[in-house]
Design a protein around this motif. Structure first.
Motif, PDB file in Angstrom:
ATOM      1  N   LYS A  60       0.837  -1.203   0.000  1.00  0.00           N
ATOM      2  CA  LYS A  60       0.000   0.000   0.000  1.00  0.00           C
ATOM      3  C   LYS A  60       0.869   1.249   0.000  1.00  0.00           C
ATOM      4  O   LYS A  60       0.590   2.207  -0.726  1.00  0.00           O
ATOM      5  CB  LYS A  60      -0.926   0.020   1.217  1.00  0.00           C
ATOM      6  CG  LYS A  60      -2.081  -0.935   1.121  1.00  0.00           C
ATOM      7  CD  LYS A  60      -2.933  -0.853   2.388  1.00  0.00           C
ATOM      8  CE  LYS A  60      -4.084  -1.826   2.360  1.00  0.00           C
ATOM      9  NZ  LYS A  60      -4.901  -1.751   3.589  1.00  0.00           N
ATOM     10  N   MET A  70      -8.866   7.600  -7.583  1.00  0.00           N
ATOM     11  CA  MET A  70      -8.203   7.837  -6.306  1.00  0.00           C
ATOM     12  C   MET A  70      -8.418   9.276  -5.839  1.00  0.00           C
ATOM     13  O   MET A  70      -8.634   9.523  -4.650  1.00  0.00           O
ATOM     14  CB  MET A  70      -6.710   7.497  -6.415  1.00  0.00           C
ATOM     15  CG  MET A  70      -6.485   5.996  -6.535  1.00  0.00           C
ATOM     16  SD  MET A  70      -4.812   5.375  -6.881  1.00  0.00           S
ATOM     17  CE  MET A  70      -3.710   6.668  -6.613  1.00  0.00           C
ATOM     18  N   ALA A 129       2.520   1.603  -3.435  1.00  0.00           N
ATOM     19  CA  ALA A 129       1.541   2.076  -4.419  1.00  0.00           C
ATOM     20  C   ALA A 129       1.305   3.574  -4.260  1.00  0.00           C
ATOM     21  O   ALA A 129       1.243   4.315  -5.247  1.00  0.00           O
ATOM     22  CB  ALA A 129       0.235   1.304  -4.269  1.00  0.00           C
ATOM     23  N   LYS A 130       1.202   4.032  -3.024  1.00  0.00           N
ATOM     24  CA  LYS A 130       0.977   5.458  -2.771  1.00  0.00           C
ATOM     25  C   LYS A 130       2.160   6.287  -3.261  1.00  0.00           C
ATOM     26  O   LYS A 130       1.982   7.301  -3.932  1.00  0.00           O
ATOM     27  CB  LYS A 130       0.751   5.689  -1.278  1.00  0.00           C
ATOM     28  CG  LYS A 130       0.427   7.122  -0.935  1.00  0.00           C
ATOM     29  CD  LYS A 130       0.141   7.281   0.542  1.00  0.00           C
ATOM     30  CE  LYS A 130      -0.150   8.732   0.870  1.00  0.00           C
ATOM     31  NZ  LYS A 130      -0.416   8.939   2.288  1.00  0.00           N
ATOM     32  N   ASN A 174       0.070   4.918  -7.731  1.00  0.00           N
ATOM     33  CA  ASN A 174      -0.602   3.823  -8.408  1.00  0.00           C
ATOM     34  C   ASN A 174      -1.483   3.103  -7.401  1.00  0.00           C
ATOM     35  O   ASN A 174      -1.728   3.614  -6.316  1.00  0.00           O
ATOM     36  CB  ASN A 174       0.428   2.882  -9.045  1.00  0.00           C
ATOM     37  CG  ASN A 174      -0.058   2.360 -10.373  1.00  0.00           C
ATOM     38  OD1 ASN A 174      -1.097   1.737 -10.456  1.00  0.00           O
ATOM     39  ND2 ASN A 174       0.704   2.628 -11.429  1.00  0.00           N
ATOM     40  N   THR A 175      -1.949   1.920  -7.768  1.00  0.00           N
ATOM     41  CA  THR A 175      -2.829   1.160  -6.876  1.00  0.00           C
ATOM     42  C   THR A 175      -2.217  -0.187  -6.535  1.00  0.00           C
ATOM     43  O   THR A 175      -1.402  -0.732  -7.294  1.00  0.00           O
ATOM     44  CB  THR A 175      -4.198   0.898  -7.529  1.00  0.00           C
ATOM     45  OG1 THR A 175      -4.019   0.035  -8.659  1.00  0.00           O
ATOM     46  CG2 THR A 175      -4.869   2.195  -7.967  1.00  0.00           C
ATOM     47  N   ASN A 204      -3.977   3.912 -16.087  1.00  0.00           N
ATOM     48  CA  ASN A 204      -3.540   4.522 -14.828  1.00  0.00           C
ATOM     49  C   ASN A 204      -4.206   5.866 -14.608  1.00  0.00           C
ATOM     50  O   ASN A 204      -4.499   6.239 -13.472  1.00  0.00           O
ATOM     51  CB  ASN A 204      -2.024   4.669 -14.802  1.00  0.00           C
ATOM     52  CG  ASN A 204      -1.338   3.362 -14.494  1.00  0.00           C
ATOM     53  OD1 ASN A 204      -1.928   2.468 -13.912  1.00  0.00           O
ATOM     54  ND2 ASN A 204      -0.087   3.250 -14.874  1.00  0.00           N
ATOM     55  N   LEU A 224      -7.527   5.287 -13.055  1.00  0.00           N
ATOM     56  CA  LEU A 224      -7.357   4.924 -11.651  1.00  0.00           C
ATOM     57  C   LEU A 224      -6.943   6.127 -10.813  1.00  0.00           C
ATOM     58  O   LEU A 224      -7.394   6.281  -9.670  1.00  0.00           O
ATOM     59  CB  LEU A 224      -6.316   3.809 -11.519  1.00  0.00           C
ATOM     60  CG  LEU A 224      -6.798   2.454 -12.006  1.00  0.00           C
ATOM     61  CD1 LEU A 224      -5.656   1.445 -11.989  1.00  0.00           C
ATOM     62  CD2 LEU A 224      -7.953   1.949 -11.179  1.00  0.00           C
ATOM     63  N   GLN A 225      -6.127   6.987 -11.359  1.00  0.00           N
ATOM     64  CA  GLN A 225      -5.736   8.199 -10.634  1.00  0.00           C
ATOM     65  C   GLN A 225      -6.954   9.086 -10.384  1.00  0.00           C
ATOM     66  O   GLN A 225      -7.108   9.640  -9.296  1.00  0.00           O
ATOM     67  CB  GLN A 225      -4.669   8.968 -11.407  1.00  0.00           C
ATOM     68  CG  GLN A 225      -3.319   8.307 -11.372  1.00  0.00           C
ATOM     69  CD  GLN A 225      -2.295   9.007 -12.244  1.00  0.00           C
ATOM     70  OE1 GLN A 225      -2.626   9.932 -12.981  1.00  0.00           O
ATOM     71  NE2 GLN A 225      -1.062   8.568 -12.164  1.00  0.00           N
ATOM     72  N   GLN A 241      -5.417  -5.666 -11.694  1.00  0.00           N
ATOM     73  CA  GLN A 241      -6.137  -4.618 -12.413  1.00  0.00           C
ATOM     74  C   GLN A 241      -6.445  -5.065 -13.823  1.00  0.00           C
ATOM     75  O   GLN A 241      -5.609  -5.649 -14.501  1.00  0.00           O
ATOM     76  CB  GLN A 241      -5.284  -3.356 -12.452  1.00  0.00           C
ATOM     77  CG  GLN A 241      -5.868  -2.248 -13.307  1.00  0.00           C
ATOM     78  CD  GLN A 241      -4.943  -1.064 -13.360  1.00  0.00           C
ATOM     79  OE1 GLN A 241      -4.395  -0.677 -12.355  1.00  0.00           O
ATOM     80  NE2 GLN A 241      -4.760  -0.510 -14.532  1.00  0.00           N
TER      81      GLN A 241
END
Length: 113
Positions: free
Chosen positions: A50, A80, A53-54, A58-59, A73, A76-77, A67
């Motif tokens: 985690k 987020m 990813a942060k 990313n995730t 991306n 996904l951004q 994914q």
């Protein structure tokens, strides 16, 4: 060959222009640990994944290979960013504005045809 977690971490780190040292510093760990992650030599705890990813914007889902490849991306951004809006009403309003933007863009593209 399917990408491993380590390969995905390295790919994201390089895309961000970040060195192993810089990622290690951000995670308060050693460069050798980052190298071990990227070479799939040690398993990564979910809590660490985690954090990675942060730092890599990313995730966990992407890094873990879960994914859907059709989801970019950027999408996904956006998700987020929307998730960070605390107020459900404001989040809904932001989503509606994105929908309006998509409609405007798509209408403009159709007009060009």
């Amino acid at each position: 060959m399917e990408k491993t977690i380590g390969m995905r971490i390295k790919e994201c780190r390089v895309k961000m222009g970040m060195t192993q040292e810089e990622l290690a510093e951000a995670l308060l760990t050693k460069k050798s640990t980052i190298s071990a992650y990227e070479n799939d030599k040690i398993d990564i705890k979910i809590s660490i994944l985690k954090q990675i990813a942060k730092e890599l914007d990313n995730t966990v889902f992407y890094l873990a290979g879960e994914q859907d490849e059709d989801i970019s991306n950027e999408v996904l951004q956006m998700a987020m960013v929307l998730q960070q809006i605390q107020s459900k009403e404001l989040r809904k309003a932001a989503i509606e504005q994105v929908k309006v933007l998509v409609t405007i863009v798509n209408t403009g593209e159709k007009a060009k045809l």
